[in-house]
Design an enzyme around this catalytic site. Structure first.
Site, PDB file in Angstrom:
ATOM      1  N   ARG A   1      18.567 -11.189  -6.221  1.00  0.00           N
ATOM      2  CA  ARG A   1      18.632 -10.007  -7.377  1.00  0.00           C
ATOM      3  C   ARG A   1      20.079 -10.151  -8.170  1.00  0.00           C
ATOM      4  O   ARG A   1      20.938 -10.941  -7.694  1.00  0.00           O
ATOM      5  CB  ARG A   1      18.258  -8.731  -6.903  1.00  0.00           C
TER       6      ARG A   1
ATOM      7  N   HIS B   1      24.883   2.548   0.689  1.00  0.00           N
ATOM      8  CA  HIS B   1      24.540   2.727   1.918  1.00  0.00           C
ATOM      9  C   HIS B   1      25.859   2.838   2.857  1.00  0.00           C
ATOM     10  O   HIS B   1      25.950   2.143   4.123  1.00  0.00           O
ATOM     11  CB  HIS B   1      23.583   1.690   2.325  1.00  0.00           C
TER      12      HIS B   1
ATOM     13  N   VAL C   1      14.991  -6.614   8.050  1.00  0.00           N
ATOM     14  CA  VAL C   1      15.478  -7.251   6.901  1.00  0.00           C
ATOM     15  C   VAL C   1      16.165  -6.127   6.062  1.00  0.00           C
ATOM     16  O   VAL C   1      15.540  -5.179   5.473  1.00  0.00           O
ATOM     17  CB  VAL C   1      14.613  -8.280   6.078  1.00  0.00           C
TER      18      VAL C   1
END
Length: 372
Positions: free
Chosen positions: A15, A96, A298
């Site tokens: 991405r 995160h 993943v």
């Protein structure tokens, strides 16, 4: 403002943080956009696409980080990238932080103002910048789970949808939010026997009203959860506590009660995973076995469908990106409490309470950071 977009360097991350459309919008707003060469190739965007949008192509990531007032990415900055961040710079990406002490300490040491996609909120209490990737990951989870169940991969050799005369696979989805709903829809569409577990009765009522004929809903008590997991061929972990570490819902001891060759897909792995035996894997080496149970963990699942994911993420982030660039982060956050909720670090201070709780670090209120 100078907006920089480096190429993602996390393994098998295809991405890109800025689409040509977003670059075009930013340029039209009077900003300079710097994109590292080939940054968009994994998502199907060439350097020429960015040039046509008015962006400048920069040869190296070092030059992007050095010049940019705001760095826009997809995944959390890797160790080498964190060394390039500096005081007064804005970082806008997924972070995160709760399960990642090393990254948290590096961001604090850098002094960067870090705004996390996953903690930006909306007026309905949702997470608008996490939702697009949750939708993608949810829809991917039954696909990768079906692949993991194949005998050649070590799984039970069960076809998710079964065939006439043979029962379909039993799929248990733990969590009825965005990820869980999309996972259940796809698994049911593939013909599986699907149950969704959640602790919110209003959410279970909603799911039952909308999808009652497609899959079942059950309250996620500890007893119900382990009883259903014992009989499952595939378990999809889809729990989320915004900004915090995911709760561990299935212990290693409980794995022995599952069917040999059953599969776990832990979509919560970015937040540390919701199974005790979960640890992050990559697209290149996605599965491992613990006590006869296959784990697919993943940490950047949407990267497998990079073009769809990049476009979906770009649509969601663009208004916030433009607000940060047009107004500066202080004014943009002062005027929008939902964007302010995304602030995780500023000038060496942690500003998100759930991360502080998870890592036992002191926290200041985001509003105090605005006033500093």
């Amino acid at each position: 403002m100078k907006i920089g977009c480096p190429k993602e360097i996390k393994p098998q991350e295809f991405r890109v943080g800025l689409t040509p459309h977003a670059a075009h919008e930013a340029v039209n707003h009077g900003h300079t956009v710097l994109v590292e060469t080939t940054a968009g190739v994994g998502s199907g965007f060439s350097d020429a696409d960015y040039i046509a949008a008015g962006a400048r192509i920069v040869p190296t990531a070092e030059e992007v980080f050095a010049a940019a007032d705001m760095v826009v990415k997809v995944k959390e900055p890797q160790a080498v990238e964190r060394k390039r961040l500096r005081d007064g710079q804005v970082l806008f990406t997924y972070l995160h932080l709760a399960p990642d002490a090393a990254q948290t300490h590096d961001l604090l040491a850098s002094g960067v103002t870090a705004i996390a996609y996953e903690t930006v909120t909306d007026r309905n209490g949702g997470l608008p910048l996490l939702a697009p990737m949750s939708e993608v990951a949810g829809k991917l989870a039954p696909q990768v789970g079906a692949w993991t169940l194949q005998k050649a991969n070590g799984g039970r050799g069960v076809l998710l949808g079964g065939v006439p005369g043979v029962a379909p696979a039993r799929v248990v989805v733990i969590g009825g939010g965005v990820v869980g709903t999309h996972a259940a829809k796809v698994a049911a569409g593939m013909g599986a026997d699907v149950v969704v577990l959640d602790r919110s009765l209003p959410r279970l009522r909603y799911l039952d009203d909308v999808f009652g004929r497609d899959f079942k809903t059950i309250y996620a008590s500890a007893g119900n959860t382990i009883e259903l997991v014992r009989e499952a061929d595939l378990v999809i972990g889809a729990v989320l506590i915004p900004g915090a570490a995911a709760p561990k819902l299935i212990s290693r001891a409980q794995l022995s009660e599952m069917k040999p060759g059953a599969a776990i897909v832990d979509v919560a792995i970015d937040q540390g995973g919701c199974f005790e035996t979960s640890h992050a894997t990559t697209h290149q080496d996605p599965i491992y076995e613990v006590d006869g149970i296959l784990h697919y963990c993943v940490a950047n699942m949407p990267g497998a469908v990079a073009r769809t994911s990049t476009l979906a993420l770009g649509n969601a982030t663009m208004p916030f990106l433009l607000a940060l660039a047009d107004k500066g982060w202080r004014k943009a956050c002062a005027e929008d409490p939902h964007l302010l909720a995304g602030l995780n670090t500023h000038a060496g201070k942690l500003t998100y309470a759930a991360v502080g709780t998870a890592l036992n670090l002191p926290v200041i209120e985001a509003k105090a950071a605005l006033a500093a």
